[in-house]
Design a protein around this motif. Structure first.
Motif, PDB file in Angstrom:
ATOM      1  N   LEU A  11       0.813  -1.214   0.000  1.00 20.53           N
ATOM      2  CA  LEU A  11       0.000   0.000   0.000  1.00 20.53           C
ATOM      3  C   LEU A  11       0.847   1.264   0.000  1.00 20.53           C
ATOM      4  N   ARG A  12       2.061   1.169   0.523  1.00 22.59           N
ATOM      5  CA  ARG A  12       2.920   2.351   0.593  1.00 22.59           C
ATOM      6  C   ARG A  12       3.204   2.902  -0.799  1.00 22.59           C
ATOM      7  N   ARG A  13       3.156   2.021  -1.805  1.00 24.69           N
ATOM      8  CA  ARG A  13       3.493   2.443  -3.163  1.00 24.69           C
ATOM      9  C   ARG A  13       2.254   2.789  -3.984  1.00 24.69           C
ATOM     10  N   SER A  14       1.071   2.691  -3.387  1.00 20.88           N
ATOM     11  CA  SER A  14      -0.148   2.984  -4.134  1.00 20.88           C
ATOM     12  C   SER A  14      -0.663   4.380  -3.795  1.00 20.88           C
ATOM     13  N   SER A  15      -1.644   4.830  -4.565  1.00 20.11           N
ATOM     14  CA  SER A  15      -2.257   6.133  -4.305  1.00 20.11           C
ATOM     15  C   SER A  15      -3.596   5.968  -3.589  1.00 20.11           C
ATOM     16  N   SER A  16      -3.741   4.882  -2.868  1.00 21.06           N
ATOM     17  CA  SER A  16      -5.016   4.590  -2.209  1.00 21.06           C
ATOM     18  C   SER A  16      -5.385   5.650  -1.180  1.00 21.06           C
ATOM     19  N   TRP A  17      -4.358   6.269  -0.563  1.00 20.51           N
ATOM     20  CA  TRP A  17      -4.666   7.251   0.479  1.00 20.51           C
ATOM     21  C   TRP A  17      -5.305   8.509  -0.093  1.00 20.51           C
ATOM     22  N   VAL A  18      -5.066   8.762  -1.373  1.00 22.85           N
ATOM     23  CA  VAL A  18      -5.739   9.892  -2.028  1.00 22.85           C
ATOM     24  C   VAL A  18      -7.243   9.629  -2.065  1.00 22.85           C
ATOM     25  N   VAL A  19      -7.622   8.391  -2.381  1.00 22.87           N
ATOM     26  CA  VAL A  19      -9.043   8.012  -2.405  1.00 22.87           C
ATOM     27  C   VAL A  19      -9.619   8.046  -0.990  1.00 22.87           C
ATOM     28  N   VAL A  20      -8.863   7.517  -0.035  1.00 25.41           N
ATOM     29  CA  VAL A  20      -9.341   7.450   1.355  1.00 25.41           C
ATOM     30  C   VAL A  20      -9.641   8.848   1.901  1.00 25.41           C
ATOM     31  N   ALA A  21      -8.808   9.802   1.571  1.00 32.82           N
ATOM     32  CA  ALA A  21      -9.014  11.161   2.096  1.00 32.82           C
ATOM     33  C   ALA A  21      -9.911  11.999   1.193  1.00 32.82           C
ATOM     34  N   GLY A  22      -9.745  11.839  -0.131  1.00 30.13           N
ATOM     35  CA  GLY A  22     -10.433  12.731  -1.055  1.00 30.13           C
ATOM     36  C   GLY A  22     -11.914  12.464  -1.232  1.00 30.13           C
ATOM     37  N   LEU A  23     -12.291  11.203  -1.359  1.00 31.43           N
ATOM     38  CA  LEU A  23     -13.693  10.891  -1.653  1.00 31.43           C
ATOM     39  C   LEU A  23     -14.640  11.302  -0.523  1.00 31.43           C
ATOM     40  N   PRO A  24     -14.349  10.949   0.738  1.00 37.09           N
ATOM     41  CA  PRO A  24     -15.260  11.391   1.807  1.00 37.09           C
ATOM     42  C   PRO A  24     -15.284  12.898   1.991  1.00 37.09           C
ATOM     43  N   MET A  25     -14.147  13.568   1.736  1.00 33.09           N
ATOM     44  CA  MET A  25     -14.153  15.022   1.860  1.00 33.09           C
ATOM     45  C   MET A  25     -15.011  15.664   0.772  1.00 33.09           C
ATOM     46  N   MET A  26     -15.058  15.033  -0.403  1.00 28.42           N
ATOM     47  CA  MET A  26     -15.957  15.518  -1.455  1.00 28.42           C
ATOM     48  C   MET A  26     -17.415  15.394  -1.007  1.00 28.42           C
ATOM     49  N   ALA A  27     -17.729  14.280  -0.328  1.00 27.77           N
ATOM     50  CA  ALA A  27     -19.096  14.086   0.167  1.00 27.77           C
ATOM     51  C   ALA A  27     -19.431  15.132   1.228  1.00 27.77           C
ATOM     52  N   VAL A  28     -18.464  15.411   2.115  1.00 24.16           N
ATOM     53  CA  VAL A  28     -18.687  16.430   3.152  1.00 24.16           C
ATOM     54  C   VAL A  28     -18.875  17.807   2.512  1.00 24.16           C
ATOM     55  N   ALA A  29     -18.051  18.107   1.506  1.00 25.63           N
ATOM     56  CA  ALA A  29     -18.173  19.402   0.824  1.00 25.63           C
ATOM     57  C   ALA A  29     -19.526  19.521   0.127  1.00 25.63           C
ATOM     58  N   THR A  30     -19.990  18.414  -0.459  1.00 28.49           N
ATOM     59  CA  THR A  30     -21.298  18.432  -1.125  1.00 28.49           C
ATOM     60  C   THR A  30     -22.420  18.661  -0.112  1.00 28.49           C
ATOM     61  N   GLY A  31     -22.327  17.987   1.034  1.00 30.13           N
ATOM     62  CA  GLY A  31     -23.333  18.189   2.080  1.00 30.13           C
ATOM     63  C   GLY A  31     -23.335  19.608   2.598  1.00 30.13           C
ATOM     64  N   ALA A  32     -22.142  20.177   2.758  1.00 28.98           N
ATOM     65  CA  ALA A  32     -22.047  21.557   3.233  1.00 28.98           C
ATOM     66  C   ALA A  32     -22.609  22.524   2.196  1.00 28.98           C
ATOM     67  N   ALA A  33     -22.284  22.281   0.919  1.00 29.97           N
ATOM     68  CA  ALA A  33     -22.776  23.167  -0.148  1.00 29.97           C
ATOM     69  C   ALA A  33     -24.298  23.097  -0.244  1.00 29.97           C
ATOM     70  N   ASN A  34     -24.857  21.890  -0.137  1.00 32.21           N
ATOM     71  CA  ASN A  34     -26.315  21.749  -0.168  1.00 32.21           C
ATOM     72  C   ASN A  34     -26.968  22.528   0.966  1.00 32.21           C
ATOM     73  N   THR A  35     -26.303  22.536   2.115  1.00 31.19           N
ATOM     74  CA  THR A  35     -26.850  23.249   3.271  1.00 31.19           C
ATOM     75  C   THR A  35     -26.781  24.763   3.075  1.00 31.19           C
TER      76      THR A  35
END
Length: 249
Positions: A11-35
């Motif tokens: 996993l150290r050589r993969s970009s999985s952490w970008v998905v782990v951090a980025g995708l949920p933050m996009m969901a949070v940003a969408t929820g905040a924008a909707n509000t």
């Protein structure tokens, strides 16, 4: 443990952490924008923010995120002679498949932690909600992680079987849509048997949307957990059998 440790090192050589951090933050940003753009604001406090963030996340992004993580975890095995090296190790196919699925579920759990922390930060700092987020949402977050087991197992099997990175992700997108249709149709007996429907049901737990009654009941939790564990285990066993038949290239 050796197989699991090896997967964690990869996993150290993969970009999985970008998905782990980025995708949920996009969901949070969408929820905040909707509000922000909603005339009603957060009329029901934490519940409204949770509903706008987590239910949206569970519609499609979560299943797609698990699919991307699965493709990343198996990607290294499809390069060069890595598949033959994997099959040449003195570990069983079931250990290899189980380790892959365990890592994918662990990454999904990390995604859920990022999502929870994001909701709390946005709720307190951006909207000034009183008190802390109710503990039932933390419970719901844990159940969502358990519900991700069959999706992780299925996507792992797909990513194991094909070299394409995008095809399993497309399957997850279609599967998430089918899961939503199944929930809207209220075919309750079929939901525990369909991985994407189980994940979708868990993300709506206690929200009062779709087929949910608005409270987290023991019956709903048992249905999700038992369905996820049984179906997930069956898919892992089937994937390991497929690896045994495939052997080396």
């Amino acid at each position: 443990m050796g197989s699991l440790r090896a997967e964690l090192i990869k996993l150290r050589r993969s970009s999985s952490w970008v998905v782990v951090a980025g995708l949920p933050m996009m969901a949070v940003a969408t929820g905040a924008a909707n509000t922000v753009f909603s005339r009603g604001g957060l009329e029901d406090g934490w519940h409204t923010l949770w509903l706008r963030t987590v239910v949206f996340h569970g519609l499609f992004p979560l299943a797609v995120g698990v699919a991307v993580l699965s493709s990343l975890v198996w990607r290294v095995e499809h390069r060069g002679g890595n598949w033959n090296a994997l099959m040449g190790r003195e570990v069983s196919s079931r250990d290899v498949v189980t380790s892959k699925v365990t890592v994918i579920v662990a990454l999904t759990a990390a995604m859920q932690v990022v999502l929870l922390l994001g909701v709390i930060v946005v709720g307190k700092v951006m909207f000034g909600l009183p008190g802390m987020m109710p503990s039932r949402y933390v419970l719901a977050g844990g159940i969502i992680v358990v519900a991700s087991i069959p999706v992780a197992a299925l996507q792992s099997g797909l990513s194991m079987s094909v070299t394409s990175f995008a095809a399993p992700v497309a399957v997850a997108l279609v599967g998430a849509g089918a899961g939503v249709v199944l929930l809207l149709a209220r075919i309750d007996l079929a939901v525990p048997l369909v991985p994407y429907a189980v994940l979708g049901r868990a993300s709506r737990l206690g929200t009062g949307t779709f087929d949910d009654g608005g409270t987290i009941t023991a019956g709903a939790v048992i249905m999700i957990v038992v369905g996820a564990v049984v179906v997930g285990a069956a898919i892992i066993i089937a994937s390991a059998a497929a690896v045994d038949r495939r052997d080396i290239r």
